[in-house]
Design a protein around this motif. Structure first.
Motif, PDB file in Angstrom:
ATOM      1  N   UNK A 291       0.835  -1.211   0.000  1.00 12.84           N
ATOM      2  CA  UNK A 291       0.000   0.000   0.000  1.00 12.84           C
ATOM      3  C   UNK A 291       0.867   1.257   0.000  1.00 12.84           C
ATOM      4  N   UNK A 292       1.938   1.226   0.803  1.00 15.56           N
ATOM      5  CA  UNK A 292       2.826   2.390   0.855  1.00 15.56           C
ATOM      6  C   UNK A 292       3.507   2.615  -0.485  1.00 15.56           C
ATOM      7  N   UNK A 293       3.958   1.512  -1.145  1.00 15.16           N
ATOM      8  CA  UNK A 293       4.605   1.654  -2.451  1.00 15.16           C
ATOM      9  C   UNK A 293       3.634   2.170  -3.499  1.00 15.16           C
ATOM     10  N   UNK A 294       2.395   1.677  -3.463  1.00 16.03           N
ATOM     11  CA  UNK A 294       1.390   2.158  -4.405  1.00 16.03           C
ATOM     12  C   UNK A 294       1.114   3.648  -4.204  1.00 16.03           C
ATOM     13  N   UNK A 295       1.041   4.051  -2.935  1.00 16.96           N
ATOM     14  CA  UNK A 295       0.807   5.472  -2.662  1.00 16.96           C
ATOM     15  C   UNK A 295       1.976   6.322  -3.158  1.00 16.96           C
ATOM     16  N   UNK A 296       3.208   5.825  -2.977  1.00 16.97           N
ATOM     17  CA  UNK A 296       4.377   6.566  -3.473  1.00 16.97           C
ATOM     18  C   UNK A 296       4.379   6.630  -4.997  1.00 16.97           C
ATOM     19  N   UNK A 297       4.013   5.509  -5.652  1.00 17.17           N
ATOM     20  CA  UNK A 297       3.970   5.501  -7.114  1.00 17.17           C
ATOM     21  C   UNK A 297       2.923   6.483  -7.633  1.00 17.17           C
ATOM     22  N   UNK A 298       1.746   6.478  -7.007  1.00 12.10           N
ATOM     23  CA  UNK A 298       0.700   7.423  -7.417  1.00 12.10           C
ATOM     24  C   UNK A 298       1.156   8.865  -7.227  1.00 12.10           C
ATOM     25  N   UNK A 299       1.829   9.126  -6.128  1.00 14.64           N
ATOM     26  CA  UNK A 299       2.328  10.489  -5.882  1.00 14.64           C
ATOM     27  C   UNK A 299       3.365  10.874  -6.925  1.00 14.64           C
ATOM     28  N   UNK A 300       4.244   9.909  -7.272  1.00 18.01           N
ATOM     29  CA  UNK A 300       5.257  10.216  -8.287  1.00 18.01           C
ATOM     30  C   UNK A 300       4.614  10.499  -9.627  1.00 18.01           C
ATOM     31  N   UNK A 301       3.600   9.699 -10.040  1.00 15.56           N
ATOM     32  CA  UNK A 301       2.930   9.915 -11.315  1.00 15.56           C
ATOM     33  C   UNK A 301       2.207  11.253 -11.333  1.00 15.56           C
ATOM     34  N   UNK A 302       1.551  11.583 -10.214  1.00 16.08           N
ATOM     35  CA  UNK A 302       0.869  12.879 -10.147  1.00 16.08           C
ATOM     36  C   UNK A 302       1.861  14.030 -10.247  1.00 16.08           C
ATOM     37  N   UNK A 303       3.016  13.886  -9.608  1.00 18.30           N
ATOM     38  CA  UNK A 303       4.033  14.943  -9.668  1.00 18.30           C
ATOM     39  C   UNK A 303       4.561  15.094 -11.093  1.00 18.30           C
ATOM     40  N   UNK A 304       4.811  13.943 -11.756  1.00 19.53           N
ATOM     41  CA  UNK A 304       5.324  13.989 -13.129  1.00 19.53           C
ATOM     42  C   UNK A 304       4.300  14.640 -14.058  1.00 19.53           C
ATOM     43  N   UNK A 305       3.020  14.295 -13.886  1.00 23.36           N
ATOM     44  CA  UNK A 305       1.978  14.875 -14.725  1.00 23.36           C
ATOM     45  C   UNK A 305       1.880  16.382 -14.508  1.00 23.36           C
ATOM     46  N   UNK A 306       1.975  16.808 -13.248  1.00 25.23           N
ATOM     47  CA  UNK A 306       1.915  18.244 -12.959  1.00 25.23           C
ATOM     48  C   UNK A 306       3.113  18.973 -13.557  1.00 25.23           C
ATOM     49  N   UNK A 307       4.300  18.353 -13.495  1.00 26.94           N
ATOM     50  CA  UNK A 307       5.498  18.983 -14.066  1.00 26.94           C
ATOM     51  C   UNK A 307       5.378  19.111 -15.579  1.00 26.94           C
ATOM     52  N   UNK A 308       4.859  18.077 -16.243  1.00 28.31           N
ATOM     53  CA  UNK A 308       4.687  18.148 -17.693  1.00 28.31           C
ATOM     54  C   UNK A 308       3.695  19.235 -18.069  1.00 28.31           C
ATOM     55  N   UNK A 309       2.608  19.356 -17.337  1.00 32.86           N
ATOM     56  CA  UNK A 309       1.640  20.416 -17.631  1.00 32.86           C
ATOM     57  C   UNK A 309       2.253  21.795 -17.433  1.00 32.86           C
ATOM     58  N   UNK A 310       3.096  21.930 -16.420  1.00 32.19           N
ATOM     59  CA  UNK A 310       3.747  23.222 -16.194  1.00 32.19           C
ATOM     60  C   UNK A 310       4.695  23.568 -17.338  1.00 32.19           C
ATOM     61  N   UNK A 311       5.462  22.579 -17.811  1.00 37.08           N
ATOM     62  CA  UNK A 311       6.367  22.830 -18.940  1.00 37.08           C
ATOM     63  C   UNK A 311       5.586  23.193 -20.199  1.00 37.08           C
ATOM     64  N   UNK A 312       4.480  22.509 -20.461  1.00 36.82           N
ATOM     65  CA  UNK A 312       3.668  22.831 -21.626  1.00 36.82           C
ATOM     66  C   UNK A 312       3.112  24.250 -21.531  1.00 36.82           C
ATOM     67  N   UNK A 313       2.650  24.635 -20.343  1.00 35.21           N
ATOM     68  CA  UNK A 313       2.123  25.986 -20.177  1.00 35.21           C
ATOM     69  C   UNK A 313       3.200  27.039 -20.391  1.00 35.21           C
TER      70      UNK A 313
END
Length: 373
Positions: A291-313
């Motif tokens: 559960x902890x690893x899944x939560x970390x993976x989800x957090x990493x994916x969300x962070x990566x998605x937010x970073x990509x959106x920021x670069x596109x903007x």
């Protein structure tokens, strides 16, 4: 176990508590030898000395056994400085007084381990009160404030013979034998005893007995309910006194000082697992880590998605800024142009007005009026 600083949590119905003082030497070896005998004889399932729980001046023993064939009991005994011991046991259901005493699983009957740390009396014997009145008052006040053991004061109407010197502990249910301290008052000590007990509200009838309230006093404690008018010290079983002690032990009471930490250690630091319990424990750990690893993976994916959106903007912003024409100062408004025109005309008029040029004023010759004067 969370609690406020001023209110102690109640003692769980599944928990058995006791503490004491071992007067001999090598207490750890005595406990270990007793546990080994019980394990070889089938009295306990297993025992363990967790190395991670050992600190300077302290030893810990864990033991597990079953009562009524199906109810598992887990117990933890802590030795401090080789003499003081604290024992907490917890069963899978509310504790039965007819079950074996946990203290008997860790301590042999022939060892001097049952000293009460508060009064110095023994748990398995009757304890005559001191002859000095000040010592009597001090001892009974300490006993009345004790929250660990059940203290009983018995007054001898007359000096008993050998039949009247039988300890109360041997007549109690097994679950109470190592939790009760019996104090005996001689015939002439009734007055000093009741004077010492007046602050806690308890009184000993002449030739009777009383169970002391402890501290804090249970809400259901009533001195009349827990006192006995007459106790026959002739070797017979004092049924009324035994009933009063049993009723008092069943009252809901808060955990005594130091017991909350002991209960928490038993529940959270337990290491004596069966194979099935260890397998279930490892599975629970694996599930928790997953559960902890899944939560970390989800957090990493969300962070990566937010970073990509920021670069596109940011890239889109740069494209928009690069496509805009060069910004030049805009033309003046008609009002501003008119204001500047009037300003220039004013300056020109002042320049052409006679007598306004200081240089010309200096060159002009003096008038006749001035000469005549």
């Amino acid at each position: 176990m969370l609690s406020s600083p001023n209110v102690r949590p109640p003692t769980p119905l599944t928990v058995w508590l006791a503490h004491g003082h071992h007067a001999g030497s090598a207490a750890g070896e005595v406990v270990r030898a007793c546990l080994e005998r019980h394990k070889d004889g089938g009295g306990i399932d297993d025992f363990h000395e967790p190395a991670e729980a050992r600190i300077e001046g302290e030893q810990v023993f864990e033991a597990r056994w079953r009562v009524e064939d199906t109810v598992t009991v887990r117990a933890r005994l802590t030795l401090r400085d080789g003499h003081a011991w604290l024992l907490v046991a917890e069963a899978e259901r509310p504790w039965g007084l007819h079950w074996p005493s946990p203290a008997a699983m860790f301590w042999p009957q022939d060892a001097d381990w049952d000293r009460d740390p508060v009064t110095g009396g023994r748990l398995r014997a009757l304890n005559p009160l001191p002859q000095d009145d000040k010592a009597v008052r001090r001892l009974l006040k300490d006993a009345a404030r004790d929250g660990w053991a059940v203290h009983v004061v018995v007054h001898e109407a007359m000096t008993p013979d050998e039949r009247g010197l039988v300890p109360l502990a041997g007549m109690l249910p097994p679950g109470l034998r190592h939790r009760v301290v019996e104090h005996r008052a001689a015939p002439h000590q009734l007055r000093v005893v009741n004077w010492a007990l007046r602050d806690c509200g308890a009184q000993v009838p002449r030739g009777g007995a009383v169970v002391l309230p402890g501290s804090p006093v249970p809400a259901e404690y009533d001195t009349d309910r827990f006192s006995v008018r007459t106790v026959f010290l002739d070797g017979s079983e004092p049924a009324e006194l035994l009933a009063a002690v049993t009723r008092f032990a069943a009252l809901p009471r808060p955990l005594p000082d130091g017991a909350e930490e002991a209960v928490t250690a038993l529940r959270e630091q337990w290491r004596l697992f069966t194979v099935e319990e260890e397998l279930a424990r490892q599975r629970a750990l694996v599930a928790m880590y997953a559960d902890a690893l899944e939560a970390m993976t989800n957090s990493r994916d969300l962070y990566r998605e937010a970073a990509e959106q920021a670069h596109e903007a940011l890239a889109a912003y740069r494209e928009v800024v690069g496509a805009l024409p060069e910004q030049r100062p805009g033309p003046d408004s008609p009002l501003q142009q008119l204001t500047r025109t009037f300003g220039r005309l004013k300056e020109t008029a002042l320049a052409l007005r006679p007598g306004t040029d200081p240089a010309r004023e200096e060159e002009r010759p003096p008038t006749r009026g001035s000469d005549a004067g």
